[in-house]
Write a protein that holds these residues in place. Structure first.
Motif: not given
Length: 570
Positions: A148-149, A507-512, A517-519
């Motif tokens: 997401p970044i 606990a990955r970052m993601g867009r959805d 799990v994380l934004n």
């Protein structure tokens, strides 16, 4: 009902940080310097800076077995003893196997420190930035989920962290390996310099540089101001550095946090659960087990930073269940525990350099060389995804070259007092893809000595990694031979997940929120006052050492959290 208001007040803070390693230590520094009253909880024992590094004050001959393990130690530590980090010199820094139980559906080497500061005391200190090639990889390859970044979002935080940490290295201007804020680079050995010239001449697009390392080649005011000094070239880093010459929580982040007067540090404190407030839909605090007395206590805070290191962080989230989150804290996506990654390594080549025997090196440089990724970049296309980099070094053979030799006599003994020929080695570190089926989970029946469910690992390197390893070994052999080394031998010593101690994902970052799990700000999607900024948050692994990225993500998330608190959004 009689409420002990004073007791609750004494156990309430602005922020709670779980863990005190590279991520937790940076969170402590950032949040206290921004004015928050912070509680740092670490399950390890207290480790005092300078006085706590007992092994670092010993000479090699002070260790009974020169760092090797006895058969008894191997028998009592069957998992820790499988690999190099656990040895006679460092054994007191790690949990005993009996206190760090876990199960394996497939082999996974999990190394867990038993000290405040965690692996920041024993880490390899190689520090590299991820690039947009890494942040865009999942999207372009159509696998897993998109980060997401992008690089532009984290680049200022890389710079911010690097100026405090102190990174020595050389600027190259490569798109796949962005340059850092550098202190002067450490010097390369004569053989390394010559091999570099020949590799870069024979293989355009392949670069060799000195490693980018969190050891102070020189101490600037930012480091001198907190009591650090330049590297002494002892190369005893894994034993702890009383000079503060490399980055550790004890030397670099916990002291500034303590200086504010706003940090409370509690060692021997195992966080067993994050407490969820159903009405406010936020976390209200944590439940803690004293690892010595086994007493249980609760602490409360407005925000919580979970920085316990990938596996421990995810185990905590999985164990934190409520009516809202019956499958683990924030686990609406079902991805918690999945997408477990580590780098694969222990493969490459080495050879003998003829000549330059009138030259040696001064001190024990705590660093080596680095060859950045060059595969699957630009027009280079392979039959696998992603790529790898090499670490390595030149060295003179020592007296141990005579081990197993049948020679004897005065002349032979005299020859062993002089350095042998120069050697040069390259060892690859390859990226692992984020496979959903590579996972960790909690055993529903087996408990550890503190009554918590033990972790079970089910992860492996797959076909993509196996194809990559063939290239890693063959390329290393080819480069060394082309550089003129003799008796070049390729090697593959085998690699299992966990061995590189670069565990990531789960606990990955993601867009959805449905697939992550994380934004983008490292917040748990459904619980905005909980942040996860250690390796668990990684969406893909890249092929570079990841700790610098954890620190940059932590500093970025801390800045965001405080701004959101001031806006009353948290």
């Amino acid at each position: 009902m009689n409420l002990n208001i004073d007791s609750i007040k004494n156990q309430t803070y602005d922020a709670i940080i779980v863990g005190s390693g590279v991520s937790g230590g940076f969170a402590a520094k950032e949040l206290t310097e921004k004015g928050l009253r912070v509680l740092v909880l670490d399950r390890g024992r207290q480790m005092e800076h300078v006085t706590g590094y007992t092994p670092s004050y010993k000479d090699p001959w002070d260790f009974k077995y020169n760092g090797l393990l006895t058969n008894e130690q191997k028998a009592t530590h069957p998992k820790l003893a499988r690999d190099y980090p656990y040895n006679e010199m460092t054994e007191t820094y790690w949990f005993n196997d009996s206190d760090s139980m876990y199960k394996e559906e497939k082999r996974f080497d999990w190394f867990r420190p038993n000290i405040v500061g965690g692996k920041s005391i024993m880490w390899g200190r190689q520090t590299y930035r991820l690039s947009d090639i890494d942040f865009e990889a999942n999207l372009k390859d159509g696998i897993a989920v998109d980060w997401p970044i992008r690089y532009k979002d984290i680049a200022p935080w890389y710079s911010y962290v690097e100026k405090h940490v102190g990174i020595s290295g050389e600027a190259l201007g490569l798109p796949q390996l962005p340059d850092s804020e550098f202190l002067k680079p450490m010097d390369m050995y004569c053989v390394e310099k010559e091999v570099r010239k020949r590799i870069e001449k024979n293989f355009p697009g392949r670069n060799m540089t000195i490693g980018r390392v969190a050891n102070l080649s020189e101490a600037k005011q930012a480091q001198l101001g907190i009591g650090r000094s330049a590297c002494q070239y002892r190369n005893k880093c894994r034993l702890g550095c009383p000079y503060g010459a490399y980055f550790s929580s004890q030397s670099c982040t916990l002291p500034p946090a303590a200086k504010t007067g706003l940090m409370t540090l509690r060692p021997d404190s195992l966080v067993s659960e994050i407490l969820y407030d159903e009405q406010k839909q936020k976390a209200k605090g944590v439940r803690v087990i004293d690892t010595v007395t086994k007493d249980v206590r609760e602490y409360y805070a407005k925000i919580i930073f979970v920085c316990g290191s990938t596996v421990s962080t995810t185990a905590l989230l999985l164990n934190s269940k409520s009516r809202r989150y019956p499958n683990g804290f924030g686990n609406d996506s079902g991805e918690l525990g999945h997408n477990l990654m580590d780098h694969h390594f222990k493969i490459g080549a080495s050879g003998v350099w003829e000549g330059d025997e009138d030259k040696y090196y001064i001190g024990r440089r705590a660093n080596g060389i680095y060859i950045p990724r060059y595969r699957n970049i630009g027009n280079d296309k392979r039959d696998y995804l992603r790529g790898f980099g090499y670490q390595g070094s030149g060295s003179r053979q020592g007296w141990n070259r005579g081990v197993g030799d049948l020679n004897f006599g005065i002349d032979y003994k005299e020859s062993m007092t002089k350095p042998g020929p120069w050697m040069m080695g390259l060892s690859g570190f390859g990226e692992t893809l984020p496979y959903h089926e590579n996972k960790m989970y909690l055993d529903p029946t087996t408990k550890d000595k503190w009554g918590l469910p033990v972790v079970v690992f089910d992860a492996e390197f797959k076909e993509n990694e196996k194809k990559m390893r063939k290239d890693i070994m063959e390329d290393a052999r080819e480069m060394l031979e082309s550089a003129g080394l003799k008796n070049v031998r390729a090697f593959d010593n085998g690699s299992y997940p966990g061995m590189a101690i670069h565990e990531m994902g789960t606990a990955r970052m993601g867009r959805d929120p449905k697939t992550s799990v994380l934004n983008a700000n490292n917040q748990v999607h459904g619980v905005k006052n909980v942040f996860v900024t250690d390796g668990a948050s990684m969406t893909s692994a890249s092929c570079v050492n990841p700790s610098l990225t954890y620190m940059a993500l932590t500093a970025r998330a801390a800045d965001f959290a405080v701004k959101e608190m001031k806006k009353h959004n948290i």
